[in-house]
Design a protein around this motif. Structure first.
Motif, PDB file in Angstrom:
ATOM      1  N   ALA A  78       0.833  -1.206   0.000  1.00 46.24           N
ATOM      2  CA  ALA A  78       0.000   0.000   0.000  1.00 46.24           C
ATOM      3  C   ALA A  78       0.862   1.248   0.000  1.00 46.24           C
ATOM      4  CB  ALA A  78      -0.918   0.000   1.219  1.00 46.24           C
ATOM      5  N   VAL A  79       0.246   2.348  -0.421  1.00 48.50           N
ATOM      6  CA  VAL A  79       0.856   3.664  -0.270  1.00 48.50           C
ATOM      7  C   VAL A  79      -0.187   4.591   0.348  1.00 48.50           C
ATOM      8  CG1 VAL A  79       2.360   3.342  -2.271  1.00 48.50           C
ATOM      9  CG2 VAL A  79       0.190   4.553  -2.553  1.00 48.50           C
ATOM     10  N   THR A  80       0.292   5.630   0.999  1.00 50.32           N
ATOM     11  CA  THR A  80      -0.588   6.676   1.501  1.00 50.32           C
ATOM     12  C   THR A  80       0.032   8.022   1.204  1.00 50.32           C
ATOM     13  OG1 THR A  80      -1.815   7.511   3.408  1.00 50.32           O
ATOM     14  CG2 THR A  80       0.428   6.755   3.819  1.00 50.32           C
ATOM     15  N   SER A  81      -0.817   9.016   1.018  1.00 47.79           N
ATOM     16  CA  SER A  81      -0.324  10.368   0.802  1.00 47.79           C
ATOM     17  C   SER A  81       0.143  10.970   2.110  1.00 47.79           C
ATOM     18  CB  SER A  81      -1.438  11.247   0.215  1.00 47.79           C
ATOM     19  OG  SER A  81      -1.020  12.600   0.148  1.00 47.79           O
ATOM     20  N   LEU A  82       1.309  11.597   2.086  1.00 46.37           N
ATOM     21  CA  LEU A  82       1.770  12.389   3.227  1.00 46.37           C
ATOM     22  C   LEU A  82       1.374  13.849   3.075  1.00 46.37           C
ATOM     23  CD1 LEU A  82       5.326  10.853   3.699  1.00 46.37           C
ATOM     24  CD2 LEU A  82       3.266  10.376   5.032  1.00 46.37           C
ATOM     25  N   THR A  83       0.837  14.183   1.906  1.00 48.37           N
ATOM     26  CA  THR A  83       0.387  15.552   1.630  1.00 48.37           C
ATOM     27  C   THR A  83      -1.048  15.749   2.072  1.00 48.37           C
ATOM     28  OG1 THR A  83       1.882  15.635  -0.271  1.00 48.37           O
ATOM     29  CG2 THR A  83       0.125  17.284  -0.191  1.00 48.37           C
ATOM     30  N   HIS A  84      -1.876  14.712   1.919  1.00 48.56           N
ATOM     31  CA  HIS A  84      -3.304  14.795   2.280  1.00 48.56           C
ATOM     32  C   HIS A  84      -3.598  13.773   3.376  1.00 48.56           C
ATOM     33  CE1 HIS A  84      -3.326  16.620  -1.814  1.00 48.56           C
ATOM     34  NE2 HIS A  84      -4.158  17.459  -1.208  1.00 48.56           N
ATOM     35  N   ILE A  85      -3.152  14.104   4.586  1.00 46.61           N
ATOM     36  CA  ILE A  85      -3.286  13.172   5.709  1.00 46.61           C
ATOM     37  C   ILE A  85      -3.662  13.899   7.006  1.00 46.61           C
ATOM     38  CG2 ILE A  85      -0.857  13.227   6.418  1.00 46.61           C
ATOM     39  CD1 ILE A  85      -1.024  10.162   6.752  1.00 46.61           C
ATOM     40  N   GLY A  86      -3.888  15.216   6.940  1.00 44.48           N
ATOM     41  CA  GLY A  86      -4.303  15.965   8.124  1.00 44.48           C
ATOM     42  C   GLY A  86      -3.178  16.315   9.064  1.00 44.48           C
ATOM     43  N   SER A  87      -1.985  16.509   8.532  1.00 47.25           N
ATOM     44  CA  SER A  87      -0.817  16.818   9.355  1.00 47.25           C
ATOM     45  C   SER A  87      -1.073  18.039  10.237  1.00 47.25           C
ATOM     46  CB  SER A  87       0.390  17.074   8.458  1.00 47.25           C
ATOM     47  OG  SER A  87       1.532  17.380   9.224  1.00 47.25           O
ATOM     48  N   GLY A  88      -0.536  17.961  11.468  1.00 44.93           N
ATOM     49  CA  GLY A  88      -0.599  19.114  12.359  1.00 44.93           C
ATOM     50  C   GLY A  88      -1.882  19.259  13.146  1.00 44.93           C
ATOM     51  N   ALA A  89      -2.722  18.220  13.180  1.00 43.83           N
ATOM     52  CA  ALA A  89      -3.957  18.305  13.957  1.00 43.83           C
ATOM     53  C   ALA A  89      -3.631  18.620  15.417  1.00 43.83           C
ATOM     54  CB  ALA A  89      -4.742  17.003  13.846  1.00 43.83           C
ATOM     55  N   THR A  90      -4.373  19.557  15.996  1.00 40.96           N
ATOM     56  CA  THR A  90      -4.096  20.045  17.347  1.00 40.96           C
ATOM     57  C   THR A  90      -5.396  20.137  18.136  1.00 40.96           C
ATOM     58  OG1 THR A  90      -2.215  21.342  16.527  1.00 40.96           O
ATOM     59  CG2 THR A  90      -3.112  21.949  18.678  1.00 40.96           C
ATOM     60  N   VAL A  91      -5.411  19.528  19.324  1.00 45.74           N
ATOM     61  CA  VAL A  91      -6.593  19.541  20.185  1.00 45.74           C
ATOM     62  C   VAL A  91      -6.150  20.045  21.552  1.00 45.74           C
ATOM     63  CG1 VAL A  91      -8.492  18.184  21.140  1.00 45.74           C
ATOM     64  CG2 VAL A  91      -7.540  17.577  18.911  1.00 45.74           C
ATOM     65  N   LEU A  92      -6.660  21.210  21.957  1.00 45.65           N
ATOM     66  CA  LEU A  92      -6.233  21.865  23.192  1.00 45.65           C
ATOM     67  C   LEU A  92      -7.432  22.204  24.070  1.00 45.65           C
ATOM     68  CD1 LEU A  92      -3.722  24.458  21.620  1.00 45.65           C
ATOM     69  CD2 LEU A  92      -3.180  22.191  22.529  1.00 45.65           C
ATOM     70  N   ARG A  93      -7.331  21.870  25.349  1.00 43.27           N
ATOM     71  CA  ARG A  93      -8.302  22.279  26.370  1.00 43.27           C
ATOM     72  C   ARG A  93      -9.743  21.880  26.001  1.00 43.27           C
ATOM     73  NH1 ARG A  93      -5.264  26.417  24.948  1.00 43.27           N
ATOM     74  NH2 ARG A  93      -7.057  27.452  23.974  1.00 43.27           N
ATOM     75  N   CYS A  94      -9.899  20.674  25.509  1.00 40.65           N
ATOM     76  CA  CYS A  94     -11.231  20.205  25.119  1.00 40.65           C
ATOM     77  C   CYS A  94     -11.724  19.139  26.091  1.00 40.65           C
ATOM     78  CB  CYS A  94     -11.199  19.642  23.696  1.00 40.65           C
ATOM     79  SG  CYS A  94     -10.844  20.893  22.432  1.00 40.65           S
ATOM     80  N   ASN A  95     -13.038  19.008  26.180  1.00 38.63           N
ATOM     81  CA  ASN A  95     -13.666  18.019  27.050  1.00 38.63           C
ATOM     82  C   ASN A  95     -14.397  16.977  26.216  1.00 38.63           C
ATOM     83  OD1 ASN A  95     -12.960  19.267  29.549  1.00 38.63           O
ATOM     84  ND2 ASN A  95     -14.585  20.759  29.241  1.00 38.63           N
ATOM     85  N   PHE A  96     -14.256  15.704  26.609  1.00 40.31           N
ATOM     86  CA  PHE A  96     -14.904  14.596  25.909  1.00 40.31           C
ATOM     87  C   PHE A  96     -15.582  13.703  26.944  1.00 40.31           C
ATOM     88  CE2 PHE A  96     -11.201  15.964  23.515  1.00 40.31           C
ATOM     89  CZ  PHE A  96     -11.716  16.143  22.241  1.00 40.31           C
TER      90      PHE A  96
END
Length: 637
Positions: A426-444
């Motif tokens: 398999a291959v995956t794109s490193l360009t379209h993968i959501g790089s840099g997702a950041t979640v701060l001070r959130c409640n779940f």
């Protein structure tokens, strides 16, 4: 029926009804230097109180202003809704090809009356939605109490809670999805219940009384699962249209938005440059419906938010998610499987969806047996074609996985440099993968997982309570969903967890996701033990407080370069029994932290409570390179 089975997400056909695009309107924008400002009150007055007609006029005026402005360059366009107004709509509002547009809700509420999508944002640049509430009436789910079930526990009679729907259209939609046993006190899954069952159909027996036929028995149990009983509270939902659907856009902002229900996912973003900002967004159950005596137990019928093959992942700050029927957050790319190598540097690939890989993309490869990287490269050319003659070969690649939606589509790809790829790799794109997702001070609260499959991800200063399964997860799911990728430069820091993994599924012998915090991989069905790779790289898990976990507090595998430090851990394996947990890896749990198949790992200054199962703070699997695993200062409290 595999216990990992979930409702497949829908990328296309978001909407049950066509979106409001509007017709020409004579309304003129109010004068405002540097911006075109429209007030919804004028459109409402001109439409006799018909909200759909008013929004059609407003959107037509906005489209005209945008077209006129495009001749001289983008202009900031604002639509101000009436302060604290309530608009009952039948069709979604569609915003297309807008630059710098702002929907200012002014505390208003959109009430969707058709269980369709509510906002569609397509091809937009820097669009903002703020100070707005979205809800549904009738609700897109129901809930109630079990009054009876047959000997096989397949036909379940449910007394619907007063005020909650049992209309024919809703019951007809219960052909899949989620049937969950809940605890009203915690507004969460009942501890020890199966993560979910799945309805096959439902029929109305009388006023507020229904019978649900399940795909499999509610009491076909594994050891960690409690049986259903008369008096159990249940929710019933199936995934359909998504409340907010964004595609091919960049820098969308959702600010002070309240989403109180959704027929499918709450927020979904497909493709494009991404960089969505969510600030003070709440995806939580709304107030009791009219005539109800019990609180809502569902917000979204499937994921709370989902980000698919975007170039840049979302930034979430000070957000709240509760009672999402599936995952709270999922950020990922896709794997594309090699059908054949047709020439040097040239490959035919099978996509799951027709999205996420393009000429110019950087790619990572993945061996089909070990899941090790076979090298990185760049896509020089990509063309698409249907190849019905390859349909059977393509189907074999997806066997025992969530199937492709494109059974005869192939990507004909030429790479800049050759890679040693074979059929099934398999291959995956490193360009379209959501790089840099950041979640701060959130409640779940009472959600599924927060899934960070993208590189350069951060989750910090968040709180997780009563997560159904793993609370916070990273790493590849090449095994079932074909969602990429492995963790790379990942930080999970200063988060708090309480009563997480309270469902029964993760404690089964077939589960490999074994921690409140889990970094690893999902291997294909039938795989046993730790897979022979170290593909999760540069991981930091530090300063977290993990109390009353029903499984391991932290579980890390397939890693090269990990720091697990300064975490404070209360009781683990809270039910006093590990049940089948660890059988997949041939391990018997006895620790709060477990590391398997890893190298270059530092585990230091972690404190864990002694328990019936956890008699040591850290356990290291023999599959690790112990010469490069360093332990210091870990202790039992």
């Amino acid at each position: 029926m595999p216990i990992s089975r979930r409702r497949a997400l829908t990328l296309a056909s978001f909407l049950v009804a066509p979106p409001l695009l509007g017709t020409e309107s004579r309304a003129e924008p109010a004068p405002n230097a540097g911006a075109a400002t429209f007030d919804m009150a004028a459109f409402t007055a001109a439409s006799g109180g018909d909200a759909d007609a008013a929004f059609a006029k407003a959107l037509a005026a906005i489209a005209k202003a945008a077209a006129d402005a495009s001749k001289a360059g983008p202009v900031h366009i604002i639509l101000n809704l009436e302060k604290n107004a309530s608009y009952r709509i039948k069709r979604p509002l569609a915003f297309r090809q807008l630059h710098g547009f702002e929907l200012n809700g002014n505390g208003a509420q959109l009430v969707n009356t058709t269980r369709s999508g509510t906002l569609v944002i397509s091809g937009c640049n820097r669009l903002t939605v703020r100070d707005l509430t979205i809800d549904y009436d009738p609700l897109p789910f129901t809930q109630g109490t079990i009054t009876a079930f047959d000997k096989q526990a397949v036909d379940i009679t449910v007394k619907v809670d007063p005020g909650y729907p049992d209309d024919a259209a809703l019951l007809a939609a219960f052909t899949d999805g989620f049937f969950k046993v809940m605890d009203r006190r915690n507004r969460a899954l009942k501890t020890g219940a199966r993560d979910f069952l799945s309805p096959a159909n439902a029929v109305r027996l009388g006023d507020g009384l229904m019978k649900v036929h399940l795909h499999w028995s509610a009491n076909d149990r594994f050891p960690s699962q409690l049986p259903i009983t008369v008096g159990d509270v249940v929710t019933i939902a199936n995934g359909d249209a998504h409340a907010i659907a964004v595609d091919s856009s960049v820098a969308t902002s959702l600010i002070d938005l309240k989403l109180l229900a959704s027929p499918g996912m709450g927020i979904i973003e497909n493709g494009g440059d991404g960089s969505m900002m969510l600030q003070k967004v709440s995806v939580v159950p709304g107030p009791r419906p009219k005539g109800a005596t019990a609180d809502r137990l569902i917000s979204t019928n499937s994921d709370g938010s989902h980000f698919i093959a975007v170039a840049r992942g979302p930034t979430m700050e000070d957000c709240s998610f509760a009672n999402t029927s599936d995952d709270a957050v999922n950020v990922h790319g896709f794997y594309y499987y090699v059908v054949a190598k047709t020439a040097a540097r040239r490959f035919l690939l099978s996509p799951k969806w027709d999205i996420g890989l393009a000429a110019g993309d950087d790619i990572e490869s993945c061996d089909h047996a070990t899941f090790r990287s076979l090298g990185r490269g760049k896509v020089a050319q990509l063309t698409k074609r249907h190849a019905p003659e390859l349909k059977a070969k393509i189907a074999q690649l997806w066997k025992n996985r969530s199937p492709t939606t494109q059974p005869d589509l192939v990507y004909d790809v030429v790479l800049q440099q050759d890679l040693p790829l074979k059929t099934g790799d398999a291959v995956t794109s490193l360009t379209h993968i959501g790089s840099g997702a950041t979640v701060l001070r959130c409640n779940f609260h009472a959600c599924g997982r927060v899934l960070m499959k993208a590189p350069n991800a951060i989750v910090e200063n968040c709180q997780f309570t009563f997560s159904t399964g793993v609370a916070l997860q990273a790493g590849s799911d090449i095994g079932f969903w074909s969602e990429s990728g492995f963790a790379d430069n990942l930080v999970f820091r200063n988060n708090r967890f309480s009563h997480c993994v309270n469902g029964a599924n993760e404690l089964t012998g077939g589960s490999g996701t074994l921690g409140a915090i889990y970094v690893g991989m999902v291997a294909p069905e039938g795989a046993k033990g730790f897979q022979d790779n170290f593909e999760n790289r540069r991981i930091i898990i530090e300063g977290n407080h993990i109390d009353d976990s029903y499984i391991y507090a932290i579980f890390v595998s397939n890693a090269d370069g990990a720091k697990i430090a300064g975490n404070v851990i209360g009781q683990t394996f809270l039910r006093g029994n590990a049940f089948g947990a660890g059988e997949l890896f041939h391990i018997k749990p006895d620790s709060a932290i477990f590391v398997g198949r890893a190298r270059n790992v530092e585990i230091s200054n972690n404190v864990a409570a002694r328990g019936k199962i956890a008699t040591t703070p850290v356990a290291i699997d023999p599959s690790c390179d112990k010469r490069t695993v360093h332990l210091a200062g870990n202790r039992l409290a």
